[in-house]
Motif scaffolding. Structure first.
Motif, PDB file in Angstrom:
ATOM      1  N   ALA A 124       9.504  -9.147   7.449  1.00 20.52           N
ATOM      2  CA  ALA A 124       9.951  -9.454   6.084  1.00 20.52           C
ATOM      3  C   ALA A 124      11.459  -9.707   6.058  1.00 20.52           C
ATOM      4  O   ALA A 124      11.942 -10.657   5.414  1.00 20.52           O
ATOM      5  N   LEU A 125      12.186  -8.888   6.785  1.00 18.60           N
ATOM      6  CA  LEU A 125      13.651  -9.026   6.852  1.00 18.60           C
ATOM      7  C   LEU A 125      14.019 -10.361   7.502  1.00 18.60           C
ATOM      8  O   LEU A 125      14.951 -11.062   7.065  1.00 18.60           O
ATOM      9  N   PHE A 126      13.283 -10.725   8.517  1.00 19.24           N
ATOM     10  CA  PHE A 126      13.486 -12.003   9.227  1.00 19.24           C
ATOM     11  C   PHE A 126      13.290 -13.169   8.267  1.00 19.24           C
ATOM     12  O   PHE A 126      14.123 -14.094   8.195  1.00 19.24           O
ATOM     13  N   GLU A 127      12.216 -13.126   7.508  1.00 16.36           N
ATOM     14  CA  GLU A 127      11.926 -14.225   6.585  1.00 16.36           C
ATOM     15  C   GLU A 127      12.959 -14.287   5.462  1.00 16.36           C
ATOM     16  O   GLU A 127      13.346 -15.381   5.036  1.00 16.36           O
ATOM     17  N   LEU A 128      13.411 -13.132   5.016  1.00 12.12           N
ATOM     18  CA  LEU A 128      14.336 -13.098   3.889  1.00 12.12           C
ATOM     19  C   LEU A 128      15.753 -13.504   4.302  1.00 12.12           C
ATOM     20  O   LEU A 128      16.351 -14.395   3.675  1.00 12.12           O
ATOM     21  N   ALA A 173      11.681   0.225   0.047  1.00 10.80           N
ATOM     22  CA  ALA A 173      11.887   0.000  -1.392  1.00 10.80           C
ATOM     23  C   ALA A 173      13.052  -0.970  -1.613  1.00 10.80           C
ATOM     24  O   ALA A 173      12.963  -1.897  -2.437  1.00 10.80           O
ATOM     25  N   ARG A 174      14.127  -0.782  -0.866  1.00  8.76           N
ATOM     26  CA  ARG A 174      15.302  -1.664  -1.023  1.00  8.76           C
ATOM     27  C   ARG A 174      14.961  -3.095  -0.634  1.00  8.76           C
ATOM     28  O   ARG A 174      15.321  -4.066  -1.322  1.00  8.76           O
ATOM     29  N   LEU A 175      14.252  -3.241   0.447  1.00 12.02           N
ATOM     30  CA  LEU A 175      13.872  -4.579   0.932  1.00 12.02           C
ATOM     31  C   LEU A 175      12.925  -5.246  -0.053  1.00 12.02           C
ATOM     32  O   LEU A 175      13.044  -6.462  -0.339  1.00 12.02           O
ATOM     33  N   TYR A 176      12.025  -4.481  -0.576  1.00  9.23           N
ATOM     34  CA  TYR A 176      11.056  -4.985  -1.571  1.00  9.23           C
ATOM     35  C   TYR A 176      11.805  -5.523  -2.792  1.00  9.23           C
ATOM     36  O   TYR A 176      11.537  -6.639  -3.271  1.00  9.23           O
ATOM     37  N   LEU A 177      12.754  -4.747  -3.279  1.00 13.83           N
ATOM     38  CA  LEU A 177      13.522  -5.187  -4.449  1.00 13.83           C
ATOM     39  C   LEU A 177      14.287  -6.476  -4.140  1.00 13.83           C
ATOM     40  O   LEU A 177      14.301  -7.422  -4.941  1.00 13.83           O
ATOM     41  N   ARG A 178      14.928  -6.511  -2.985  1.00 10.26           N
ATOM     42  CA  ARG A 178      15.699  -7.700  -2.589  1.00 10.26           C
ATOM     43  C   ARG A 178      14.796  -8.914  -2.519  1.00 10.26           C
ATOM     44  O   ARG A 178      15.155 -10.023  -2.959  1.00 10.26           O
ATOM     45  N   PRO A 190      10.603 -10.826 -10.562  1.00  9.71           N
ATOM     46  CA  PRO A 190      10.958  -9.441 -10.897  1.00  9.71           C
ATOM     47  C   PRO A 190       9.748  -8.556 -11.186  1.00  9.71           C
ATOM     48  O   PRO A 190       9.748  -7.367 -10.900  1.00  9.71           O
ATOM     49  N   GLY A 191       8.697  -9.166 -11.701  1.00  7.31           N
ATOM     50  CA  GLY A 191       7.498  -8.384 -11.998  1.00  7.31           C
ATOM     51  C   GLY A 191       6.849  -7.794 -10.772  1.00  7.31           C
ATOM     52  O   GLY A 191       6.203  -6.737 -10.825  1.00  7.31           O
ATOM     53  N   ALA A 192       7.084  -8.479  -9.651  1.00  6.88           N
ATOM     54  CA  ALA A 192       6.470  -8.001  -8.414  1.00  6.88           C
ATOM     55  C   ALA A 192       7.031  -6.641  -7.995  1.00  6.88           C
ATOM     56  O   ALA A 192       6.453  -5.952  -7.159  1.00  6.88           O
ATOM     57  N   ALA A 193       8.185  -6.264  -8.552  1.00  7.87           N
ATOM     58  CA  ALA A 193       8.831  -5.007  -8.163  1.00  7.87           C
ATOM     59  C   ALA A 193       8.262  -3.793  -8.885  1.00  7.87           C
ATOM     60  O   ALA A 193       8.728  -2.659  -8.673  1.00  7.87           O
ATOM     61  N   ALA A 194       7.286  -4.019  -9.735  1.00 12.99           N
ATOM     62  CA  ALA A 194       6.734  -2.902 -10.531  1.00 12.99           C
ATOM     63  C   ALA A 194       6.295  -1.709  -9.688  1.00 12.99           C
ATOM     64  O   ALA A 194       6.591  -0.552 -10.039  1.00 12.99           O
ATOM     65  N   PRO A 195       5.602  -1.929  -8.545  1.00 11.83           N
ATOM     66  CA  PRO A 195       5.192  -0.759  -7.754  1.00 11.83           C
ATOM     67  C   PRO A 195       6.384   0.078  -7.301  1.00 11.83           C
ATOM     68  O   PRO A 195       6.296   1.300  -7.190  1.00 11.83           O
ATOM     69  N   ILE A 196       7.514  -0.603  -7.042  1.00 15.41           N
ATOM     70  CA  ILE A 196       8.694   0.133  -6.579  1.00 15.41           C
ATOM     71  C   ILE A 196       9.239   1.004  -7.712  1.00 15.41           C
ATOM     72  O   ILE A 196       9.606   2.162  -7.512  1.00 15.41           O
ATOM     73  N   ALA A 212      22.655  -1.508  -7.305  1.00 21.66           N
ATOM     74  CA  ALA A 212      22.909  -2.950  -7.461  1.00 21.66           C
ATOM     75  C   ALA A 212      21.610  -3.746  -7.632  1.00 21.66           C
ATOM     76  O   ALA A 212      21.473  -4.518  -8.606  1.00 21.66           O
ATOM     77  N   PRO A 213      20.619  -3.608  -6.729  1.00 25.25           N
ATOM     78  CA  PRO A 213      19.395  -4.390  -6.920  1.00 25.25           C
ATOM     79  C   PRO A 213      18.659  -4.046  -8.208  1.00 25.25           C
ATOM     80  O   PRO A 213      18.082  -4.925  -8.863  1.00 25.25           O
ATOM     81  N   LEU A 214      18.709  -2.792  -8.619  1.00 27.27           N
ATOM     82  CA  LEU A 214      18.034  -2.435  -9.865  1.00 27.27           C
ATOM     83  C   LEU A 214      18.718  -3.093 -11.068  1.00 27.27           C
ATOM     84  O   LEU A 214      18.069  -3.535 -12.016  1.00 27.27           O
ATOM     85  N   ALA A 215      20.025  -3.185 -10.993  1.00 28.21           N
ATOM     86  CA  ALA A 215      20.779  -3.833 -12.076  1.00 28.21           C
ATOM     87  C   ALA A 215      20.431  -5.321 -12.146  1.00 28.21           C
ATOM     88  O   ALA A 215      20.210  -5.882 -13.239  1.00 28.21           O
ATOM     89  N   ILE A 216      20.348  -5.969 -11.004  1.00 29.70           N
ATOM     90  CA  ILE A 216      20.003  -7.403 -10.958  1.00 29.70           C
ATOM     91  C   ILE A 216      18.587  -7.601 -11.466  1.00 29.70           C
ATOM     92  O   ILE A 216      18.297  -8.540 -12.236  1.00 29.70           O
TER      93      ILE A 216
END
Lengths: 433, 399
Positions: free
Chosen positions: B322-326, B352-357, B365-371, B387-391
């Motif tokens: 995931a990190l590679f793709e992002l 969790a951080r990677l998921y948010l990013r 943004p809706g995809a982050a609901a599980p986090i 920072a990611p939560l604010a964005i």
């Protein structure tokens, strides 16, 4: 298990020469009979003890008879592994001391019993109380034994050599041989054991078997399994059915990969005399088998016996208990027992067990310091180096670990299999947080 | 989901290299060996000589598992499994084999299977039950369940050293919003336990660094990373997890040169090669042409490695993929899909951080609901999430 064998070996030494003297010893002489068996020897000793006790009742003023019975109790305890005989020996000796200033003839008996029960300080104190008329050779030998188990190997060696040179009976050669084995001179040890065997002219099948066991144990320590087995079988020819021989044979079978035969032997040994060390070994094999939960009952039973013995014979049983708790108990309890054991008899085997217990308890640094001190003292065995290799590997001291590993394998190619160290409990890695 | 991802990210296949001469050396392979033990080959030979003798099998399997941990090479897992195969077929496994099977399952990200094995040990009378509790707590941590994790840590406390107990409970408490207490306890235990086995020490330092970062104490985290790295190097061992965390720390602080230096000798491990590539790309952006070339080569290599993993169904590095793709391929949608798959198995703060990013980058943004639900349930407090939560909040409210 190895510790138990060593204990039994050394305890025999204190009676190695005993059967050459005293009236009661003559009662043990059997007429020319069939090949000696363990059962027969137990029966003969029991008969001699009984006869001695009856003589003591009839001749209460003769203190030599009960002293011989004390000696016979210890001999039977060594033969059977039954600690109750130590209680009987202690009680009988105590009854002789009542009321009067102790006769000097009893000091040696008391010293021997204390020594057998791992009470080195009390043994030394008893010897200090011996009059000058008491046999100096016996005292010198026992003092040297105390030195050895107190970790004063050079003192012990000097004394043993003097005994070999000045007197030179079988037990003196054996003592020196055992010390040389532990100081890393197996060739010299082998020669000394053979000399001891040649110089034994007594009639005790137990002693003849025991001397062969010594040689077999040395072969095992050098990784020579077939030679060890051959010597153990010769020991069995001297005294068939002795559990001490069978347990060594079982160990060779296990190391050779014949775990079924090892298991069968341990089961047989336990059937004839339920000792916790054998239950531990059987449990270890059962855990590897198809029904590992079958080990649990044996582990619980062994623990129950250890706890009872720790109450009745704390000094004599603590070393054996360490092995059990290292394998099956809590690291904390194993460490407490190991510390006590090493304080009582600070020789190499006890110190190495302490290092193992420290490592298991997560105190790898202290374990490394402990094992380094043992090595600096002159102790030099495959067990020492195998344990040192594992401790230093755990600490990340790769070059030291490699050196110790090489030394262990040079002394005994089976060393790493014989002396695995229980690792401290550590978490599995899932991933980084 | 995973099949869809495979279709999305397959690139042009590279042709295999064929040397034009038999004398060409393709690779120098050192004989793997752990300090203080025989080489892996000799351990294997001892096992094959007496395949039914469990102590030999255990020695070989343990060495192989440890080598896998250090090298991230799944072949070692195969060796370990082969060594234990005779006993793995049985109805009832010896406790030591059960524990090793749990380790194998851990390494293959089969946490359900690992948990089953650990539960069997915990419920048995075997002394391995205490080790199993400590290991099971790690599974609960990875699922984001600090309460269950702490219960296991407490139950095993009297059977482990203080540092292991502190690390275990520290991980649980840190997840439940008690990072300050957890960090203090671990630091006290580190001072008191200087003679601890090296692997325990490294884990404790790594956790302490992570807890410090959650609290925003960057200097404290750096101190722990540096101490851990020094001890790791002194011990001539490798802890890829520690190195990866330290590299992430350096990259987040915009120290790609330091990250590159740290990672330079670790191209074999996929997780570390990934971070090296990230460092090189950052240096390339700053004008380092050599780093740019290196990054390109490493990117190709990573792509091939991840493709091989997918081909064999290896789910152990979904987070890295995931990190590679992002961050390398800038393919946020695929990254999000990968981290969503990974989240089903691994739910740690780094995930969790990677998921948010990924959700932010993919403008979902809706995809982050599980986090967000997980954060509420666990009580985790992490300064790096601010920072990611604010964005995310901005993205959500601007829709």
């Amino acid at each position: 298990m190895r510790l138990g064998f060593v204990l039994s070996l050394i305890c025999v030494l204190t009676a190695c020469d005993g059967d050459s003297k005293a009236n009661v010893a003559a009662l043990v002489q059997s007429k020319a009979a069939a090949k000696p068996t363990y059962a027969n020897e137990v029966q003969k000793l029991s008969a001699a003890i009984e006869h001695g006790l009856q003589l003591h009742v009839r001749q209460p003023s003769d203190n030599l008879v009960p002293l011989e019975v004390v000696s016979l109790y210890q001999e039977r305890a060594r033969l059977t592994g039954n600690y109750d005989d130590y209680t009987r020996a202690e009680d009988l000796l105590a009854s002789l001391l009542k009321g009067e200033k102790q006769p000097s003839t009893q000091c040696l008996a008391r010293a021997r019993l204390h020594y057998t029960l791992h009470r080195l300080k009390q043994a030394a104190a008893a010897l200090d109380g011996c009059a000058t008329t008491v046999e100096s050779t016996e005292i010198a030998a026992l003092r040297a034994d105390i030195s050895m188990y107190s970790g004063r190997y050079r003192d012990a060696e000097s004394a043993y050599r003097a005994l070999v040179n000045d007197v030179g009976i079988s037990s003196h050669y054996v003592r020196l041989g055992l010390l040389k084995k532990w100081l890393g001179d197996p060739g010299e040890a082998a020669a000394l054991f053979e000399a001891a065997e040649k110089r034994y002219h007594g009639s005790s099948p137990m002693m003849r078997a025991w001397l062969k066991l010594q040689r077999g144990s040395l072969a095992l320590d050098r990784g020579r399994l077939e030679e060890a087995l051959a010597l153990y079988n010769l020991a069995s020819d001297e005294l068939s059915g002795w559990w001490l021989i069978d347990e060594q044979i079982a160990e060779v079978k296990r190391l050779s990969g014949d775990t079924m035969a090892a298991k069968a032997l341990y089961e047989e040994i336990i059937n004839h005399g339920a000792q916790p060390e054998h239950m531990d070994e059987l449990a270890r094999l059962l855990r590897e088998g198809t029904s590992p939960e079958a080990a649990n009952g044996w582990i619980e039973r062994a623990e129950s016996i250890y706890r009872e013995r720790l109450k009745r014979f704390p000094e004599a049983s603590v070393g054996h208990a360490v092995d059990h708790f290292l394998q099956f108990g809590t690291p904390t309890e194993a460490l407490a027992l190991a510390q006590k054991n090493a304080t009582l008899r600070p020789y190499g085997v006890a110190q190495i067990a302490l290092a193992a217990a420290l490592f298991r308890a997560g105190q790898a640094g202290a374990a490394a310091d402990c094992i380094a001190r043992v090595e600096a003292s002159g102790w030099n065995t495959a067990q020492l180096h195998a344990i040192a290799a594992q401790i230093n590997a755990g600490l990340g001291r790769a070059s030291v670990a490699d050196l110790q590993h090489a030394m262990a394998l040079r002394m005994n190619p089976n060393a790493m299999r014989l002396y695995p160290l229980a690792p401290p409990v550590q978490p599995e890695i899932v991933s980084m947080l | 989901m995973l099949a869809l991802v495979v279709t999305e990210i397959s690139g042009a296949a590279e042709l295999p290299y064929t040397p034009n001469n038999d004398s060409v050396v393709l690779e120098r392979v050192a004989e793997p060996r752990l300090p203080g033990t025989m080489s892996l080959r000799k351990l294997r030979d001892a096992w094959t000589d007496k395949p039914a003798f469990l102590p030999n099998a255990l020695a070989y399997a343990r060495a192989a598992l440890e080598l896998n941990r250090r090298e991230e090479d799944p072949r070692y897992l195969g060796y370990a499994e082969a060594a234990l195969s005779l006993w793995l077929k049985r109805q009832q496994l010896p406790p030591e084999v059960l524990l090793l099977r749990a380790s194998l399952r851990f390494a293959r990200v089969d946490y359900v299977g690992a948990e089953q094995d650990l539960r069997l040990l915990i419920n048995s009378a075997a002394p391995e039950g205490h080790v199993a509790r400590i290991s099971r707590s790690s599974i609960y941590i990875s699922r984001g369940d600090p309460v269950a994790a702490l219960a296991d840590c407490e139950a095993a406390k009297t059977h482990v050293s203080r540092l292991v107990a502190s690390t275990c409970s520290g991980a649980a408490r840190g997840l439940a919003g008690e990072a300050t207490i957890a960090l203090a306890d671990i630091e006290d235990a580190l001072i008191a336990n200087d003679g601890t086995p090296i692997s325990t020490l490294l884990r404790a330092h790594a956790l302490a660094a992570e807890l410090a970062l959650r609290l925003g104490r960057v200097a404290v985290a750096r101190k722990h990373f540096e101490q851990a790295l020094r001890r790791m190097n002194d011990a001539s061992t490798i802890d890829p997890g520690l190195i990866a965390s330290y590299a992430d720390f350096l990259l987040e602080l915009n120290e790609p040169r330091n990250a590159q230096t740290l990672l330079a000798s670790y191209e074999r491990q996929d997780s570390l090669l990934l971070r090296l590539t990230l460092a090189e790309r950052a240096l390339a952006l700053a004008g380092d042409a050599t780093a740019a070339d290196a990054a390109a080569g490493h990117e190709r290599r990573l792509a091939l490695r991840f493709r091989d993993m997918r081909a064999r169904g290896d789910l152990s590095h979904l987070r890295e993929q995931a990190l590679f793709e992002l961050d390398i391929r800038s393919n946020a949608t695929v990254a999000l899909q990968l981290i969503q798959t990974s989240w089903a198995m691994l739910r740690e703060p780094v995930d969790a951080r990677l998921y948010l990013r990924a959700a932010i980058a993919a403008k979902q943004p809706g995809a982050a609901a599980p986090i967000l639900n997980w954060l509420r349930k666990s009580g985790l407090q992490d300064a790096r999430l601010a920072a990611p939560l604010a964005i995310l909040q901005v993205l959500t409210t601007s829709r």
